[in-house]
Design an enzyme around this catalytic site. Structure first.
Site, short mmCIF file in Angstrom:
data_model
loop_
_atom_site.label_atom_id
_atom_site.label_comp_id
_atom_site.label_asym_id
_atom_site.label_seq_id
_atom_site.Cartn_x
_atom_site.Cartn_y
_atom_site.Cartn_z
N GLY A 1 -10.06 19.39 -51.05
CA GLY A 1 -9.92 18.26 -51.97
C GLY A 1 -10.60 17.06 -51.35
N GLU B 1 -10.33 11.43 -57.39
CA GLU B 1 -11.67 10.89 -57.09
C GLU B 1 -11.71 10.19 -55.74
OE1 GLU B 1 -13.78 9.00 -60.37
OE2 GLU B 1 -12.57 10.21 -61.75
N ARG C 1 -27.08 2.82 -52.47
CA ARG C 1 -25.74 3.34 -52.23
C ARG C 1 -24.73 2.22 -52.23
NH1 ARG C 1 -25.34 7.97 -47.60
NH2 ARG C 1 -23.15 7.40 -47.73
N ILE D 1 -8.63 20.71 -61.93
CA ILE D 1 -9.81 20.39 -62.71
C ILE D 1 -9.40 19.73 -64.04
CG2 ILE D 1 -11.92 21.31 -63.78
CD1 ILE D 1 -11.67 21.41 -60.59
N GLN E 1 12.98 -18.58 -59.34
CA GLN E 1 11.83 -18.65 -58.42
C GLN E 1 11.39 -17.28 -57.92
OE1 GLN E 1 12.80 -21.60 -55.44
NE2 GLN E 1 11.92 -23.21 -56.70
N1 COS Z 1 -23.89 9.32 -51.21
C1 COS Z 1 -24.97 10.03 -50.84
N2 COS Z 1 -24.98 10.82 -49.74
C2 COS Z 1 -23.86 10.89 -49.01
C3 COS Z 1 -22.68 10.18 -49.34
C4 COS Z 1 -22.74 9.37 -50.50
N3 COS Z 1 -21.68 8.66 -50.86
N4 COS Z 1 -21.74 10.43 -48.42
C5 COS Z 1 -22.27 11.26 -47.54
N5 COS Z 1 -23.56 11.54 -47.89
C6 COS Z 1 -24.49 12.39 -47.15
C7 COS Z 1 -24.57 11.94 -45.70
O1 COS Z 1 -25.58 10.93 -45.54
C8 COS Z 1 -24.95 13.20 -44.99
O2 COS Z 1 -26.33 13.44 -45.16
P1 COS Z 1 -27.24 14.08 -43.97
O3 COS Z 1 -26.66 15.45 -43.75
O4 COS Z 1 -28.61 14.08 -44.54
O5 COS Z 1 -27.05 13.16 -42.79
C9 COS Z 1 -24.21 14.28 -45.77
O6 COS Z 1 -24.00 13.73 -47.07
C10 COS Z 1 -22.88 14.65 -45.12
O7 COS Z 1 -22.09 13.46 -45.02
P2 COS Z 1 -20.85 13.32 -44.05
O8 COS Z 1 -21.22 13.82 -42.69
O9 COS Z 1 -20.32 11.94 -44.17
O10 COS Z 1 -19.82 14.38 -44.69
P3 COS Z 1 -18.29 14.54 -44.45
O11 COS Z 1 -17.94 15.96 -44.76
O12 COS Z 1 -17.89 14.03 -43.11
O13 COS Z 1 -17.67 13.59 -45.60
C11 COS Z 1 -15.87 12.40 -46.71
C12 COS Z 1 -16.38 13.19 -45.49
C13 COS Z 1 -14.39 12.26 -46.48
C14 COS Z 1 -16.53 11.03 -46.78
C15 COS Z 1 -16.17 13.16 -48.03
O14 COS Z 1 -15.81 14.50 -47.92
C16 COS Z 1 -15.44 12.55 -49.21
O15 COS Z 1 -15.83 11.53 -49.77
N6 COS Z 1 -14.32 13.20 -49.62
C17 COS Z 1 -13.55 12.82 -50.78
C18 COS Z 1 -14.03 13.60 -51.93
C19 COS Z 1 -13.34 13.29 -53.19
O16 COS Z 1 -13.49 12.23 -53.73
N7 COS Z 1 -12.55 14.28 -53.66
C20 COS Z 1 -11.89 14.16 -54.91
C21 COS Z 1 -12.38 15.20 -55.83
S1 COS Z 1 -13.24 14.63 -57.16
S2 COS Z 1 -12.08 14.44 -58.60
#
Ligand code: COS
Length: 379
Positions: A132, A362, A310, A158, A277
């Protein structure tokens, strides 16, 4: 709901005109949310929003990005009126987001028009039971199979499962980690796509698991290149995250407005509730947190609309602060309403339940803090 804050410099005349349009829609639309029938209610909202032309703004078909401020204005007004109305709107945008933001001309032509009219409902199939917050751990696979792929796996939590005509599925095509993921648009009638039983939540909306068993899709169903899936998911979430905050602000503003009326009308100790208050302190907290949340949201949306590649940090701050603040505001409203506040069916009771999930979906509050801290430490 007052439109005065759209005079803040983040907005232009087109946003103010749109705010009036969506406010009129939210006031006049004749849909009453039926918590016992979330799928039917949600479908009614999608059709009404489509018929009113309001879905076009969340499904741009001109190769440009969405105008995030417009989405925020819509979600504030819809959240104020109905959590399911807001949900229906938001999922049309987020669900098909990978196609509207990253799809090729053929993919956009295939889906976007029907999503904009409300004829087609999309679903964003990213989360899994063990993936997740940690998206890069997801286990659904898409294996090369002739001239296409075979997808196998189980998606969880979903939204729109069962209603959706198309699932935007994130699956592993390569090695472990973030770089091994790809995105696919999978039509719901494809053999092997099976939505599970609806999951009941404290504020019902269409939600279920979806299994994919040997689901064959052609290569043209893939969005972007192999390995782009993680970035497509993250960038789509970045665009829509500040709008989750806007929905939270809409719900909190409703709780606040109800509280102000109540504070003026309810009498106790020989005076209106608002003369106490401690009530004034509570209203002051609510009003200030509402403005602070709005400012963070509008800053994130404005930054994206003004061409930032970004907005990961700005969107994370906006979503985290606004959803947490909205929960506090709705909680204060329940307290001000006393027994009525916890009576099933009262407006603030409903808002208290509706707003809770926004701190989780999200990207949970904890993930937003992680993202913000990373940006601070890497700077
Ligand atoms: N936009 C574009 N690219 C992104 C990005 C973003 N917001 N965030 C990360 N990336 C890219 C990074 O730059 C990196 O690229 P390179 O491999 O070229 O260097 C790659 O993606 C991997 O990024 P990172 O190392 O930060 O990945 P992680 O697995 O450590 O990410 C978090 C961790 C927690 C940030 C991520 O998994 C996250 O946002 N999780 C929450 C997801 C979510 O919202 N879940 C709900 C489900 S949707 S309803």
């Amino acid at each position: 709901m007052s439109a005065g804050r759209y005079d803040w410099p983040f907005f232009g005349d087109e946003h103010r005109a749109f705010a009036e349009r969506v406010a009129a829609f939210a006031r006049d639309v004749e849909i009453e949310d039926d918590e016992a029938r979330p799928a039917e209610t949600c479908t009614a909202w999608v059709r009404a929003l489509g018929a009113a032309g309001l879905l076009r703004c969340c499904v741009p078909n001109d190769g440009k990005s969405v105008d995030v401020r417009t989405l925020c204005v819509a979600r504030e007004h819809l959240g104020y009126r109905s959590a399911l109305g807001d949900f229906a709107f938001a999922m049309q945008g987020l669900g098909i987001g990978p196609v509207s933001l990253f799809g090729n001309a053929e993919q956009r032509a295939r889906y976007l028009g029907r999503v904009a009219t409300g004829e087609l409902i999309p679903a964003f199939a990213l989360s899994e039971r063990e993936a997740g917050s940690d998206v890069a751990a997801l286990q659904t696979v898409a294996v090369r199979d002739g001239d296409g792929y075979a997808i196998d796996g189980e998606k969880m939590w979903i939204s729109n499962a069962g209603l959706a005509g198309v699932y935007l599925v994130f699956a592993r095509t390569g090695g472990p980690g973030a770089r091994g993921l790809s995105a696919f648009a999978v039509d719901a009638e494809t053999p092997g796509v099976e939505p599970g039983e609806p999951i009941e939540t404290i504020a019902p909306h269409p939600l279920a698991a979806v299994s994919f068993r040997g689901v064959r899709v052609p290569e043209r169903a893939r969005i972007g290149a192999e390995g782009d899936g993680f970035k497509i998911a993250m960038a789509t979430l970045d665009v829509f995250r500040s709008t989750v905050g806007a929905a939270a602000v809409g719900m909190a503003r409703r709780a606040f407005d109800e509280s102000v009326v109540h504070a003026r009308e309810r009498k106790l100790f020989g005076a209106p509730l608002g003369a106490l208050q401690l009530t004034q302190s509570s209203l002051a907290h609510m009003a200030t947190e509402l403005d602070a949340a709005s400012l963070l949201i509008y800053r994130a949306a404005w930054t994206k609309d003004n061409g930032a590649a970004r907005i990961t940090r700005e969107a994370a701050m906006a979503k985290w602060f606004a959803t947490e603040a909205a929960s506090r505001i709705c909680d204060r409203a329940v307290q001000l309403f006393g027994g009525l506040g916890v009576t099933r069916g009262s407006i603030v009771e409903r808002l208290y339940r509706d707003v809770r999930a926004l701190r989780i979906y999200e990207g949970a509050s904890e993930v937003q803090q992680l993202v913000i801290a990373r940006s601070v430490l890497e700077a």
